[in-house]
Design a protein around this motif. Structure first.
Motif, PDB file in Angstrom:
ATOM      1  N   ALA A 185       5.739  -1.785   0.613  1.00 11.70           N
ATOM      2  CA  ALA A 185       4.166  -1.647   0.219  1.00 11.70           C
ATOM      3  C   ALA A 185       5.093  -1.136  -1.948  1.00 11.70           C
ATOM      4  CB  ALA A 185       4.024  -0.306   0.232  1.00 11.70           C
ATOM      5  N   PHE A 186       4.421  -1.341  -2.762  1.00 12.12           N
ATOM      6  CA  PHE A 186       5.036  -1.339  -4.053  1.00 12.12           C
ATOM      7  C   PHE A 186       3.970  -0.390  -4.725  1.00 12.12           C
ATOM      8  CE2 PHE A 186       5.474  -5.777  -2.529  1.00 12.12           C
ATOM      9  CZ  PHE A 186       6.769  -5.936  -2.856  1.00 12.12           C
ATOM     10  N   LEU A 187       4.850   0.313  -5.308  1.00 11.90           N
ATOM     11  CA  LEU A 187       3.957   1.337  -6.789  1.00 11.90           C
ATOM     12  C   LEU A 187       3.262   0.978  -7.512  1.00 11.90           C
ATOM     13  CD1 LEU A 187       7.057   4.123  -6.899  1.00 11.90           C
ATOM     14  CD2 LEU A 187       5.257   4.553  -4.959  1.00 11.90           C
ATOM     15  N   SER A 188       3.918  -0.422  -8.407  1.00 15.95           N
ATOM     16  CA  SER A 188       2.416  -1.222  -9.193  1.00 15.95           C
ATOM     17  C   SER A 188       2.996  -2.287  -9.356  1.00 15.95           C
ATOM     18  CB  SER A 188       3.337  -0.457 -10.489  1.00 15.95           C
ATOM     19  OG  SER A 188       4.462  -0.521 -11.242  1.00 15.95           O
ATOM     20  N   LEU A 189       2.403  -2.599  -9.957  1.00 14.20           N
ATOM     21  CA  LEU A 189       2.043  -4.604  -9.602  1.00 14.20           C
ATOM     22  C   LEU A 189       1.938  -5.803  -9.479  1.00 14.20           C
ATOM     23  CD1 LEU A 189       4.511  -3.931 -12.985  1.00 14.20           C
ATOM     24  CD2 LEU A 189       2.378  -4.111 -13.710  1.00 14.20           C
ATOM     25  N   ALA A 190       2.621  -4.696  -8.004  1.00 18.97           N
ATOM     26  CA  ALA A 190       2.691  -5.804  -6.770  1.00 18.97           C
ATOM     27  C   ALA A 190       2.031  -5.687  -6.173  1.00 18.97           C
ATOM     28  CB  ALA A 190       3.937  -6.109  -6.496  1.00 18.97           C
ATOM     29  N   LYS A 191       1.706  -6.233  -4.482  1.00 18.40           N
ATOM     30  CA  LYS A 191       0.151  -5.910  -3.718  1.00 18.40           C
ATOM     31  C   LYS A 191       1.343  -6.588  -1.717  1.00 18.40           C
ATOM     32  CE  LYS A 191      -3.119  -5.173  -5.787  1.00 18.40           C
ATOM     33  NZ  LYS A 191      -4.012  -3.972  -5.744  1.00 18.40           N
ATOM     34  N   PRO A 192       1.473  -5.230  -1.556  1.00 15.59           N
ATOM     35  CA  PRO A 192       0.173  -4.514  -1.206  1.00 15.59           C
ATOM     36  C   PRO A 192       0.699  -3.426  -1.705  1.00 15.59           C
ATOM     37  CG  PRO A 192       1.513  -4.959   0.665  1.00 15.59           C
ATOM     38  CD  PRO A 192       2.111  -5.680   0.101  1.00 15.59           C
ATOM     39  N   SER A 193      -0.364  -2.481  -2.579  1.00 20.67           N
ATOM     40  CA  SER A 193       0.440  -1.513  -2.939  1.00 20.67           C
ATOM     41  C   SER A 193       0.835   0.095  -1.887  1.00 20.67           C
ATOM     42  CB  SER A 193      -0.600  -0.938  -3.681  1.00 20.67           C
ATOM     43  OG  SER A 193      -2.419  -0.258  -3.183  1.00 20.67           O
ATOM     44  N   PHE A 194       1.241   1.053  -2.609  1.00 22.20           N
ATOM     45  CA  PHE A 194       1.824   1.803  -1.967  1.00 22.20           C
ATOM     46  C   PHE A 194       0.333   3.367  -1.552  1.00 22.20           C
ATOM     47  CE2 PHE A 194       3.768   6.764  -1.883  1.00 22.20           C
ATOM     48  CZ  PHE A 194       3.779   6.730  -1.154  1.00 22.20           C
ATOM     49  N   ASP A 195      -0.484   3.126  -2.737  1.00 27.30           N
ATOM     50  CA  ASP A 195      -1.941   3.806  -1.891  1.00 27.30           C
ATOM     51  C   ASP A 195      -2.609   2.785  -0.905  1.00 27.30           C
ATOM     52  OD1 ASP A 195      -1.327   5.507  -3.873  1.00 27.30           O
ATOM     53  OD2 ASP A 195      -2.556   4.641  -5.252  1.00 27.30           O
ATOM     54  N   ASP A 196      -2.428   1.234  -0.661  1.00 23.34           N
ATOM     55  CA  ASP A 196      -3.234   0.944   0.016  1.00 23.34           C
ATOM     56  C   ASP A 196      -2.557   0.856   1.385  1.00 23.34           C
ATOM     57  OD1 ASP A 196      -5.413   0.395  -1.986  1.00 23.34           O
ATOM     58  OD2 ASP A 196      -4.673  -1.846  -2.280  1.00 23.34           O
ATOM     59  N   GLN A 197      -1.144   0.581   1.270  1.00 25.06           N
ATOM     60  CA  GLN A 197      -1.044   1.235   2.790  1.00 25.06           C
ATOM     61  C   GLN A 197      -0.873   2.047   3.660  1.00 25.06           C
ATOM     62  OE1 GLN A 197      -0.580  -1.556   4.259  1.00 25.06           O
ATOM     63  NE2 GLN A 197       2.699  -2.268   3.770  1.00 25.06           N
ATOM     64  N   LEU A 198      -0.902   3.241   2.166  1.00 28.94           N
ATOM     65  CA  LEU A 198      -1.084   4.623   3.118  1.00 28.94           C
ATOM     66  C   LEU A 198      -1.805   4.333   4.246  1.00 28.94           C
ATOM     67  CD1 LEU A 198      -0.044   7.211   0.557  1.00 28.94           C
ATOM     68  CD2 LEU A 198       1.359   6.285   2.620  1.00 28.94           C
ATOM     69  N   ILE A 199      -3.291   3.988   3.672  1.00 32.82           N
ATOM     70  CA  ILE A 199      -4.512   4.242   3.960  1.00 32.82           C
ATOM     71  C   ILE A 199      -4.818   3.093   5.095  1.00 32.82           C
ATOM     72  CG2 ILE A 199      -6.842   3.578   3.759  1.00 32.82           C
ATOM     73  CD1 ILE A 199      -6.742   4.081   0.871  1.00 32.82           C
ATOM     74  N   LYS A 200      -4.071   1.977   5.084  1.00 30.38           N
ATOM     75  CA  LYS A 200      -3.724   1.393   6.566  1.00 30.38           C
ATOM     76  C   LYS A 200      -3.165   1.507   7.309  1.00 30.38           C
ATOM     77  CE  LYS A 200      -1.092  -3.048   7.607  1.00 30.38           C
ATOM     78  NZ  LYS A 200       0.016  -4.576   7.395  1.00 30.38           N
ATOM     79  N   ILE A 201      -2.354   2.699   7.139  1.00 33.06           N
ATOM     80  CA  ILE A 201      -0.704   2.872   8.136  1.00 33.06           C
ATOM     81  C   ILE A 201      -1.691   4.685   8.475  1.00 33.06           C
ATOM     82  CG2 ILE A 201       1.346   4.039   8.311  1.00 33.06           C
ATOM     83  CD1 ILE A 201       1.855   1.774   6.209  1.00 33.06           C
TER      84      ILE A 201
END
Length: 283
Positions: A185-201
């Motif tokens: 996961a990445f905090l900014s500028l790249a995918k997947p984002s940290f926020d999106d990964q938290l939702i997915k996980i």
């Protein structure tokens, strides 16, 4: 005064952080490396946020009468700082000090070195052990869809090569820990984002999620990760959320992590043609 043995000057460059702990971690690691890199002259410098800056570090090395300069960036991935910012600042300093003719080269970034993969594995274990010691619920014998996910969180960059290397690092971690799922996961500028990964996980039904900041030192971004995981703990208490420490040892606690980081950095120095003192502690 010139130092006749210091024909090679080494500039160890850290990113820089406002965090006092992170700054001390970097400087203590530099002190360890000075011993291993003798008789070369070694100076520390920060790219931003802290002093000494790169210009001051270069000036100190030139004052020792060096005949060659090697910049060693203590950075994980080859993004803009490695490719552009650090060499530009070094070149600007050399020209400004009237030594644009000095032989200068830059060592490689830390990347996916095997010792860094081992350190990442041990930091994950540190996080799990500390959570158990603090009374985190056990998971043996409980009904669950999956057991453990390791979420590796990097800063993030617009540089596709740097992002791809983080994905590669996560894939290599998965090969060494086949009993868990590893996600980047990445905090900014790249995918997947940290926020999106938290939702997915969170939706995947893992019983335990170990979030590992893929950062060398403490800093504001590591603290941001901890704050977001604290919120996950409050809102999704059915999952054990664990934050592992960043890679470097805490100040004053130099141990195996420092040795593993030193191994990576010294290998990069050797690749740049620098003679390195071998220590039994590296084995």
């Amino acid at each position: 005064m010139s130092n006749p043995t210091a024909t090679t000057g080494i500039l160890l460059v850290g990113h820089g952080t406002r965090d006092e702990t992170g700054t001390r971690q970097f400087l203590e690691l530099v002190e360890m490396l000075k011993v291993r890199l003798a008789p070369a002259a070694v100076e520390a410098a920060f790219l931003e946020l802290r002093e000494p800056g790169i210009g001051a570090g270069v000036e100190r090395l030139l004052a020792l009468g060096i005949g060659r300069l090697v910049t060693v960036p203590l950075l994980l991935f080859a993004a803009g700082h490695i490719k552009r910012d650090v060499p530009t600042e070094v070149e600007k300093a050399l020209v400004g000090l009237g030594r644009g003719d000095l032989q200068h080269e830059q060592a490689g970034h830390l990347g996916c070195h095997s010792a860094l993969l081992e350190l990442s594995r041990r930091r994950m274990e540190d996080g799990a052990e500390r959570s158990q010691a603090s009374g985190v619920r056990g998971q043996e014998g409980e009904s669950r869809n999956r057991q453990t996910c390791l979420l590796l969180v990097a800063r993030g960059s617009k540089d596709d090569e740097a992002s791809a290397e983080m994905h590669r690092f996560a894939a290599l971690r998965g090969q060494t820990d086949t009993n868990l799922d590893v996600e980047p996961a990445f905090l900014s500028l790249a995918k997947p984002s940290f926020d999106d990964q938290l939702i997915k996980i969170a939706a995947a039904g893992y019983r335990r999620v170990i979030v590992q900041p893929h950062f060398l030192f403490e800093g504001e971004l590591v603290e941001r990760i901890r704050c977001q995981i604290a919120e996950c703990t409050r809102n999704r208490s059915e999952t054990d959320w664990i934050v592992a420490p960043p890679l470097a040892d805490r100040p004053g606690e130099a141990g195996l992590a420092s040795e593993l980081l030193a191994r990576v950095i010294l290998d990069r120095c050797q690749e740049a043609g620098i003679r390195v003192v071998v220590s039994g502690g590296d084995d």
